[in-house]
Design an enzyme around this catalytic site. Structure first.
Site, short mmCIF file in Angstrom:
data_model
loop_
_atom_site.label_atom_id
_atom_site.label_comp_id
_atom_site.label_asym_id
_atom_site.label_seq_id
_atom_site.Cartn_x
_atom_site.Cartn_y
_atom_site.Cartn_z
N GLY A 73 -2.46 -32.31 -0.66
CA GLY A 73 -2.94 -32.55 0.80
C GLY A 73 -4.10 -33.28 0.87
CG ASN A 154 -9.32 -25.00 7.00
OD1 ASN A 154 -9.83 -26.35 7.36
ND2 ASN A 154 -10.21 -25.05 5.59
CD GLN A 182 -4.58 -23.95 6.75
OE1 GLN A 182 -3.50 -23.47 7.50
NE2 GLN A 182 -4.82 -24.19 5.32
CB SER A 202 -0.67 -29.50 1.66
OG SER A 202 -0.56 -29.03 -0.26
CB ALA A 203 4.69 -28.87 -0.50
CG HIS A 204 0.08 -25.32 -1.87
ND1 HIS A 204 -1.74 -24.87 -1.87
CD2 HIS A 204 -1.15 -26.19 -1.34
CE1 HIS A 204 -2.51 -24.61 -1.40
NE2 HIS A 204 -2.01 -26.15 -1.19
CB THR A 240 6.58 -41.18 -13.42
OG1 THR A 240 6.08 -42.37 -14.31
CG2 THR A 240 8.23 -40.65 -13.30
CB CYS A 329 -12.10 -25.30 -0.87
SG CYS A 329 -10.23 -26.27 -0.97
N1 PLP Z 1 -6.45 -29.84 4.74
C1 PLP Z 1 -6.58 -28.88 5.17
C2 PLP Z 1 -6.42 -28.66 6.45
C3 PLP Z 1 -6.17 -27.74 4.37
O1 PLP Z 1 -6.13 -25.97 4.57
C4 PLP Z 1 -5.93 -27.99 3.39
C5 PLP Z 1 -6.00 -26.87 1.48
O2 PLP Z 1 -6.84 -25.84 1.94
C6 PLP Z 1 -6.18 -29.00 2.82
C7 PLP Z 1 -7.02 -29.94 3.19
C8 PLP Z 1 -5.68 -29.92 1.27
O3 PLP Z 1 -4.33 -30.09 0.81
P1 PLP Z 1 -4.00 -29.94 -1.31
O4 PLP Z 1 -4.26 -28.14 -1.16
O5 PLP Z 1 -2.57 -29.86 -0.53
O6 PLP Z 1 -4.86 -30.47 -2.05
#
Ligand code: PLP
Length: 390
Positions: A73, A154, A182, A202-204, A240, A329
């Site tokens: 993401g 988030n 989110q 973002s997949a996770h 790749t 983060c």
């Molecule tokens: N943007 C938001 C709002 C998020 O909550 C996050 C991850 O916590 C990200 C971006 C970053 O995504 P990724 O963990 O896939 O780098």
């Protein structure tokens, strides 16, 4: 290991068993490079095409070619913002964002300001985390090239008025990017209806694997690639392809779309139970973000006065509960979250934050366990706090 109670789905989600099943062959026997013209390569290429269509369906893009797979993401946000900034630098150097964006957006904007002479306006938010559309209109200038505002926050779960922002951007001929990392899997995302130009996911965060994201780029949008190399992703993101990751993302997107209505109603019920009980049973607590409307179905965020979020987390962890004091983060740093400060909270109040985020498999029993354990933890910490007078 004794049972764990996981309430940090905004940080990351467990890999769904069906997603793992879909990925497994591509981690083992199906190892071809999608750029190769022989059968192994073509099999991988077909799997990517299918996954791209599933991500397309999740956000209702008009064409699967509008989906660019990225490494995360964060990379999707970087590609969107830097890609537009560099493509349009002759037309203007002004970007508008908000103070409560994820660092993937904020630090990218700051980077452009510091190293490339872009000018960035950071919109403030109200006490629930909403930007003011009148402020947005006022900030737009002749040299504004991009507005980047997240779909949902988030930390506090606030959902911004994306359709109205897109409307304002379009009226002024400015591109609109939204970080929907989110929001995906929580809200019904429809890029055609909301008329956004670029959207990151973002997949996770949707029970997919880590290290794979996607950027939706509306057909016709000018974007300068940020990665030079091969011709992958229609020359917009050389590398790749992460085939197992992409296949897993596709499966996770398909499941997220299918489960959305059931997941939303289940999580809203649990979320509201947490919010109502915490506000009823604990004093001197603040709910961050709006109470119900325009709030992510899986987010409950609070500030407890007189105590530190980190101490709450450590105490909950010892009781088997995983939660967060804000964004994954920024935890580990002693600074209060920039989101809490943007709401107008003092450093002291901002330090006492706790984010509970639910997942598809969170049960009522787990929520009841949390609600049983949280009030005594808060009380114990307050009893030890020199600031608390009872
Ligand atoms: N943007 C938001 C709002 C998020 O909550 C996050 C991850 O916590 C990200 C971006 C970053 O995504 P990724 O963990 O896939 O780098």
């Amino acid at each position: 290991m004794s049972k764990r109670y996981y309430f940090d789905h905004a940080a990351t989600t467990p890999l769904d068993p069906e997603v793992f099943q879909a990925m497994e062959p591509f981690l083992k026997d199906k190892f071809g490079n999608p750029s190769s013209i022989y059968q192994e390569g073509q099999e991988a290429e077909r799997a990517i095409t299918e996954a791209r269509e599933r991500v397309q369906e999740l956000i209702n893009a008009a064409d699967s070619r509008e989906i660019i797979f990225t490494g995360s993401g964060t990379e999707a946000d970087n590609l969107a913002i830097k890609g537009i900034a560099m493509a349009l630098k002759e037309e203007g150097n002004h970007i508008i964002t908000s103070e409560t964006e994820h660092h993937a957006v904020l630090h990218t904007c700051e980077f452009l300001e510091k190293h490339y002479d872009f000018e960035v306006s950071y919109l403030s938010v109200d006490s629930e985390g909403f930007i003011d559309l009148a402020d947005l209109r006022e900030e737009i200038k002749d040299d504004t090239i991009l507005i980047t505002i997240m779909t949902a926050n988030n930390e506090i779960g606030t959902i911004q008025p994306i359709e109205e922002i897109a409307e304002i951007a379009a009226e002024n001929n400015v591109y609109f990017h939204t970080d929907a990392v989110q929001a995906a899997g929580q809200l019904d995302i429809d890029v055609q209806k909301s008329k956004v130009d670029l959207l990151s996911i973002s997949a996770h965060k949707i029970n997919g694997p880590k290290g794979i994201g996607a950027l939706y780029v509306k057909k016709g949008t000018k974007l300068l690639p940020q990665m030079q190399g091969g011709a992958q992703e229609r020359k917009r993101r050389a590398s790749t392809e992460n085939v197992p990751g992409i296949v897993g993302f596709g499966k996770a997107a398909q499941l997220a779309k299918k489960r959305l209505p059931e997941k939303q109603s289940k999580m809203i019920k649990l979320r509201d139970k947490i919010i109502n009980r915490v506000l009823e049973e604990i004093d001197e607590v603040r709910l961050n973000g709006p109470r119900q409307e325009h709030r992510l179905p899986n987010n409950a965020s609070f500030c407890f006065r007189y105590i530190e979020g980190e101490s709450i987390l450590l105490n909950l962890d010892m009781l088997g509960i995983a939660a967060s004091s804000g964004s994954a983060c920024t935890s580990g740093s002693l600074d209060p979250s920039h989101v809490m400060l943007a709401l107008g909270l003092s450093h002291e109040v901002a330090h006492g934050s706790l984010r509970i985020s639910l997942g598809y498999r969170t049960t009522e029993e787990e929520v009841d366990y949390l609600l049983e354990k949280l009030p005594p933890v808060i009380q114990k910490l307050r009893d030890m706090s020199p600031l608390y007078e009872g």
